[in-house]
Design a protein around this motif. Structure first.
Motif, PDB file in Angstrom:
ATOM      1  N   ALA A 401      51.324  49.073  40.976  1.00  9.94           N
ATOM      2  CA  ALA A 401      51.338  49.498  41.406  1.00  9.94           C
ATOM      3  C   ALA A 401      51.802  49.466  43.053  1.00  9.94           C
ATOM      4  N   LEU A 402      52.902  48.946  43.101  1.00  6.68           N
ATOM      5  CA  LEU A 402      54.021  48.563  43.659  1.00  6.68           C
ATOM      6  C   LEU A 402      55.166  49.423  43.472  1.00  6.68           C
ATOM      7  N   LYS A 403      55.034  49.776  41.994  1.00  7.62           N
ATOM      8  CA  LYS A 403      55.757  50.554  41.114  1.00  7.62           C
ATOM      9  C   LYS A 403      55.613  51.637  41.608  1.00  7.62           C
ATOM     10  N   ASP A 404      54.132  52.068  41.551  1.00  4.02           N
ATOM     11  CA  ASP A 404      53.966  53.214  42.051  1.00  4.02           C
ATOM     12  C   ASP A 404      53.842  54.123  42.863  1.00  4.02           C
ATOM     13  N   ALA A 405      54.253  52.987  44.244  1.00  5.44           N
ATOM     14  CA  ALA A 405      54.269  52.807  45.391  1.00  5.44           C
ATOM     15  C   ALA A 405      55.653  53.838  45.704  1.00  5.44           C
ATOM     16  N   ALA A 406      56.600  52.904  45.070  1.00  6.81           N
ATOM     17  CA  ALA A 406      57.942  52.582  45.323  1.00  6.81           C
ATOM     18  C   ALA A 406      58.400  54.359  44.809  1.00  6.81           C
ATOM     19  N   VAL A 407      57.281  54.535  44.039  1.00  9.73           N
ATOM     20  CA  VAL A 407      58.020  56.425  43.454  1.00  9.73           C
ATOM     21  C   VAL A 407      57.047  57.914  43.564  1.00  9.73           C
ATOM     22  N   THR A 408      55.873  57.337  44.664  1.00 15.29           N
ATOM     23  CA  THR A 408      55.304  58.004  45.223  1.00 15.29           C
ATOM     24  C   THR A 408      55.815  58.431  46.865  1.00 15.29           C
ATOM     25  N   GLY A 409      56.296  56.975  47.118  1.00 16.46           N
ATOM     26  CA  GLY A 409      56.911  56.351  48.439  1.00 16.46           C
ATOM     27  C   GLY A 409      55.354  56.567  49.072  1.00 16.46           C
ATOM     28  N   SER A 410      54.518  55.763  48.947  1.00 10.42           N
ATOM     29  CA  SER A 410      53.057  55.170  49.809  1.00 10.42           C
ATOM     30  C   SER A 410      53.188  54.244  50.150  1.00 10.42           C
ATOM     31  N   GLN A 411      52.845  54.245  52.052  1.00 11.05           N
ATOM     32  CA  GLN A 411      52.959  52.890  52.372  1.00 11.05           C
ATOM     33  C   GLN A 411      50.879  52.836  52.131  1.00 11.05           C
ATOM     34  N   HIS A 412      50.377  52.721  51.203  1.00  9.72           N
ATOM     35  CA  HIS A 412      49.120  52.966  50.991  1.00  9.72           C
ATOM     36  C   HIS A 412      48.425  52.573  50.072  1.00  9.72           C
ATOM     37  N   ILE A 413      47.796  51.471  49.794  1.00 11.43           N
ATOM     38  CA  ILE A 413      47.380  51.284  48.068  1.00 11.43           C
ATOM     39  C   ILE A 413      45.913  50.297  48.785  1.00 11.43           C
ATOM     40  N   PHE A 414      45.229  50.802  47.514  1.00 15.64           N
ATOM     41  CA  PHE A 414      43.649  50.798  47.630  1.00 15.64           C
ATOM     42  C   PHE A 414      43.564  50.613  46.392  1.00 15.64           C
ATOM     43  N   THR A 415      42.726  48.840  46.727  1.00 16.50           N
ATOM     44  CA  THR A 415      42.266  48.447  44.682  1.00 16.50           C
ATOM     45  C   THR A 415      40.863  48.116  44.645  1.00 16.50           C
ATOM     46  N   THR A 416      40.543  48.051  44.285  1.00 18.03           N
ATOM     47  CA  THR A 416      39.187  48.931  43.600  1.00 18.03           C
ATOM     48  C   THR A 416      38.857  47.423  42.270  1.00 18.03           C
ATOM     49  N   ILE A 417      37.990  47.027  42.753  1.00 17.74           N
ATOM     50  CA  ILE A 417      37.467  45.639  42.179  1.00 17.74           C
ATOM     51  C   ILE A 417      36.048  45.866  41.135  1.00 17.74           C
ATOM     52  N   GLU A 418      36.839  46.334  39.939  1.00 19.71           N
ATOM     53  CA  GLU A 418      35.529  46.641  39.301  1.00 19.71           C
ATOM     54  C   GLU A 418      34.094  46.131  39.815  1.00 19.71           C
ATOM     55  N   ALA A 419      32.990  47.140  39.033  1.00 24.55           N
ATOM     56  CA  ALA A 419      32.018  46.751  39.164  1.00 24.55           C
ATOM     57  C   ALA A 419      31.012  45.926  38.110  1.00 24.55           C
ATOM     58  N   GLY A 420      30.781  44.468  38.618  1.00 18.91           N
ATOM     59  CA  GLY A 420      30.105  43.616  37.668  1.00 18.91           C
ATOM     60  C   GLY A 420      31.440  42.401  37.624  1.00 18.91           C
ATOM     61  N   THR A 421      32.358  42.849  37.994  1.00 19.28           N
ATOM     62  CA  THR A 421      33.461  41.385  37.685  1.00 19.28           C
ATOM     63  C   THR A 421      34.076  40.737  38.926  1.00 19.28           C
ATOM     64  N   THR A 422      33.280  41.218  40.615  1.00 21.36           N
ATOM     65  CA  THR A 422      33.358  40.158  41.701  1.00 21.36           C
ATOM     66  C   THR A 422      33.614  38.694  41.108  1.00 21.36           C
ATOM     67  N   PRO A 423      33.881  37.480  41.252  1.00 27.38           N
ATOM     68  CA  PRO A 423      33.675  36.253  41.408  1.00 27.38           C
ATOM     69  C   PRO A 423      32.394  35.752  41.850  1.00 27.38           C
ATOM     70  N   VAL A 424      31.757  34.815  41.866  1.00 26.62           N
ATOM     71  CA  VAL A 424      30.877  34.717  43.143  1.00 26.62           C
ATOM     72  C   VAL A 424      30.041  35.543  43.226  1.00 26.62           C
ATOM     73  N   PHE A 425      29.841  36.464  44.242  1.00 28.07           N
ATOM     74  CA  PHE A 425      28.774  37.665  44.447  1.00 28.07           C
ATOM     75  C   PHE A 425      29.783  39.144  44.360  1.00 28.07           C
ATOM     76  N   ASN A 426      28.840  39.921  44.819  1.00 26.58           N
ATOM     77  CA  ASN A 426      30.238  41.359  44.582  1.00 26.58           C
ATOM     78  C   ASN A 426      30.242  41.608  46.145  1.00 26.58           C
ATOM     79  N   HIS A 427      30.665  40.861  46.947  1.00 27.81           N
ATOM     80  CA  HIS A 427      30.676  41.163  47.989  1.00 27.81           C
ATOM     81  C   HIS A 427      32.172  40.575  48.588  1.00 27.81           C
ATOM     82  N   LEU A 428      32.701  39.658  48.019  1.00 35.00           N
ATOM     83  CA  LEU A 428      33.339  38.616  48.081  1.00 35.00           C
ATOM     84  C   LEU A 428      34.784  38.809  47.590  1.00 35.00           C
ATOM     85  N   SER A 429      35.301  40.446  47.807  1.00 30.23           N
ATOM     86  CA  SER A 429      36.374  40.893  47.367  1.00 30.23           C
ATOM     87  C   SER A 429      37.242  40.285  47.505  1.00 30.23           C
TER      88      SER A 429
END
Length: 450
Positions: A401-429
């Motif tokens: 993601a950092l490499k992509d940000a460097a290429v695009t000049g982006s200062q905004h990175i958004f990470t989605t934690i895939e459904a059903g894969t958050t440890p403990v329960f789905n709010h705990l990203s």
């Protein structure tokens, strides 16, 4: 003559062997250590999943010196009885994963001469927790851990030449609890002009003449609210991740962690305007009192309720901060306005796709703000991965993601934690967020003067 001599020699050798065995046995007896377990101290840790008891240090009445690399973990029994007078009683056993002697009650992983035997414990044990949630209020509570662990040495420890005999009837309870990182935080209270009296904890980095230090401001979630001035450190890693030895070695920083109380009408949650004003006053006061703070490297991070406050603070006071990490965020009243105000401000947001506490795609969510950023022509790097991947794999994806940000000049990175894969329960990203060193390093790399 030769045969007679041989028999005599054999007899003499046998006598010498018997004599040597006797001496060796006597020597072994002479090196048996007359030591008795007299006390125990619990060592806690703020793990990604929450507050845990990570080890117990058994104190003996004399120093132990065995050599070697460790002791047999099976030589010890550790029993737990938590919860008298609480909503959530807990009784169980702990699994000892490593045992070694030490001069101090701390986790070192190395055997050294000393009065203590450190028992490292499996953090996955059901009885490992030091906290529980009162679901009638959604607040996290902490067990009074003193006297809750019973420990016994049930087998011999050491070597044949230096050992301590088993003492299964000698059961000791812990009389003390140490919190290695939390104990390094000082506490304070600020009566603010905004109204709320704000309690806070702060970590002071190692000082160096002529060196400026970054400042990380953390806003906890609803579950860590209250008046104990402790939960905002112990509830999860939002604050202590930045105080770890590894992070402080690479990025020495102050950490400032106030506590909100939504149940106090004079205070409130982080989304209350008076609390937001109080936080800004606290940050400005702290900077004034610590002239070695690098004002170009002041950072903000918030999770859940704290992300609501973070978005509000960033829209009004982005000039005070150099970058932000927001987790499972929401509460933005005008997404398009926020996108305009923060178009040039570095933000890394993380949110679980199936979060049912702060909905991923709800009006005012961080996802919606990032969509508004992109709609306004601001480059955004979108990433998605499983929160159950190994730390190494998640960090590899974060580097991509950092490499992509460097290429695009982006200062905004958004990470989605895939459904059903958050440890403990789905709010705990926040679990995969604050254990990701790449995200923390990205935050420290932001500089308002650049």
């Amino acid at each position: 003559m030769t045969r007679l001599w041989t028999k005599a020699a054999s007899a003499s050798a046998a006598a010498l062997a018997v004599s040597a065995f006797a001496v060796t046995s006597a020597s072994a007896q002479e090196h048996e250590i007359d030591a008795t377990a007299i006390d125990a101290t619990l060592i806690t840790e703020v793990a990604p999943e929450g507050f845990k008891v990570a080890a117990v240090a058994i104190e003996y009445d004399r120093a132990l010196r065995f050599g070697g690399t460790g002791l047999d973990p099976a030589a010890f029994d550790v029993d737990v009885s938590l919860g008298e007078g609480t909503l959530s009683a807990l009784v169980g056993e702990r699994t000892v994963t490593a045992a070694y002697t030490s001069a101090t009650p701390e986790i070192t992983g190395q055997q050294r001469e000393g009065r203590y035997v450190i028992l490292e414990l499996d953090l996955a044990d059901p009885a490992a927790t030091g906290s529980y949630t009162d679901w009638s209020t959604s607040l996290t509570h902490y067990y009074d851990l003193e006297g809750t662990y019973s420990v016994a040495q049930v087998a011999d420890i050491g070597t044949p030449r230096a050992s301590v005999a088993a003492q299964p009837a000698n059961v000791v309870e812990n009389s003390d609890v140490v919190n290695p990182i939390i104990d390094q935080y000082a506490s304070g209270t600020l009566a603010t002009a905004a109204g709320p009296e704000l309690e806070y904890r702060y970590y002071t980095p190692e000082k160096a003449p002529g060196k400026k230090r970054a400042l990380v401001v953390s806003l906890h979630g609803f579950g860590e609210s209250g008046t104990n001035n402790f939960s905002q450190l112990a509830g999860n890693q939002i604050s202590v991740a930045f105080a770890s030895d590894a992070v402080q070695q690479s990025d020495p920083a102050y950490i400032l962690s106030p506590q909100a109380d939504p149940f106090d009408a004079d205070k409130g949650a982080w989304w209350a305007p008076q609390m937001q004003d109080a936080v800004i006053e606290l940050v400005e006061t702290f900077i004034a009192e610590h002239p070695d703070v690098d004002t170009s490297r002041v950072y903000l991070t918030g999770l859940s309720m704290g992300s609501y406050g973070s978005w509000a603070l960033l829209q009004e006071h982005s000039d005070l901060f150099a970058g932000a990490v927001v987790v499972c965020g929401g509460g933005v009243a005008d997404e398009a306005a926020a996108a305009t105000e923060l178009a040039d401000f570095p933000i890394w947001a993380v949110h679980s796709e199936d979060d049912w506490v702060v909905a991923y795609d709800a009006p005012g969510s961080d996802y919606r703000v990032f969509q508004a950023l992109e709609d306004a022509g601001t480059p955004v790097v979108w990433t998605e991965w499983s929160g159950l991947l190994s730390d190494d794999e998640q960090e590899r994806l974060a580097k991509t993601a950092l490499k992509d940000a460097a290429v695009t000049g982006s200062q905004h990175i958004f990470t989605t934690i895939e459904a059903g894969t958050t440890p403990v329960f789905n709010h705990l990203s926040w679990i995969p967020t604050y254990s990701n060193e790449v995200i923390l390093d990205w935050l420290f790399a932001q500089d308002a003067d650049r």
